[in-house]
Design a protein around this motif. Sequence first.
Motif: not given
Length: 232
Positions: A1-27
């Motif tokens: 089974m081919t391993q799915v490559r992750p999406v790299l999310v670069l953050t700068h402060v703890p309270h500004e995470g990916p939010g809805l983006i993470a769910a949209g990536v669905d991976g």
Amino acid sequence: MTQVRPVLVLTHVPHEGPGLIAAGVDGPVRVRTVLDDPDPRLPALGEVSGVVVMGGPMDADDVRHPGLVAERRLLAAAVDADVPVLGVCLGMQILALALGARLHLRHGSEVGFAPVDVVADDPVLGALGIRPTVLHWHSDAVDLPSGATLLASTPTTPVQAFRAGSALGLQFHPEVTRSMLDLWLATPDMTSALDPDEVEAIRADGATHLPTLVPAAEKAFAAFGELVRARG
């Protein structure tokens, strides 16, 4: 089974995470903060399916944060390699600098919910509609990178969104959920320049606009997720 490559999310402060983006990536998502690392070990582009860069209070060109230089290099290389990229607020400014555009510090403050004019079609941004009311939280601005397409604008900030090949930059914050907004409004670094009435106005506007904005943003980030999954 081919391993799915992750999406790299670069953050700068703890309270500004990916939010809805993470769910949209669905991976798989790999969150990193390299802001103050002078020699960060970022994954090779062949190891990721996309790159997302989030917001933060620092200037995009602040030399006191050496990790920003590495982020710029990575974004320039990602666009050259046709890797899906999404930059939000500070992330959009870093993306613009990576593509050779100018940064304008303290260009004009926009904080709170207000409309943006969408001026061109885009497979991701288009899901928000023609004149969506979105959350703004910035005072800096950028010029449109050479060869990029202007997607959205306001009178205060002419470049509110742009598309440059595989990269989408958003000056505003469609990733924010109600719980994220509550966190921001309880975070002194976010509200230090606001008086209590302004904080409560943003909270009330969130209750009004997020029920419409969140479903539209979910569709937008799902479209970004489709671009990510196409890369594999």
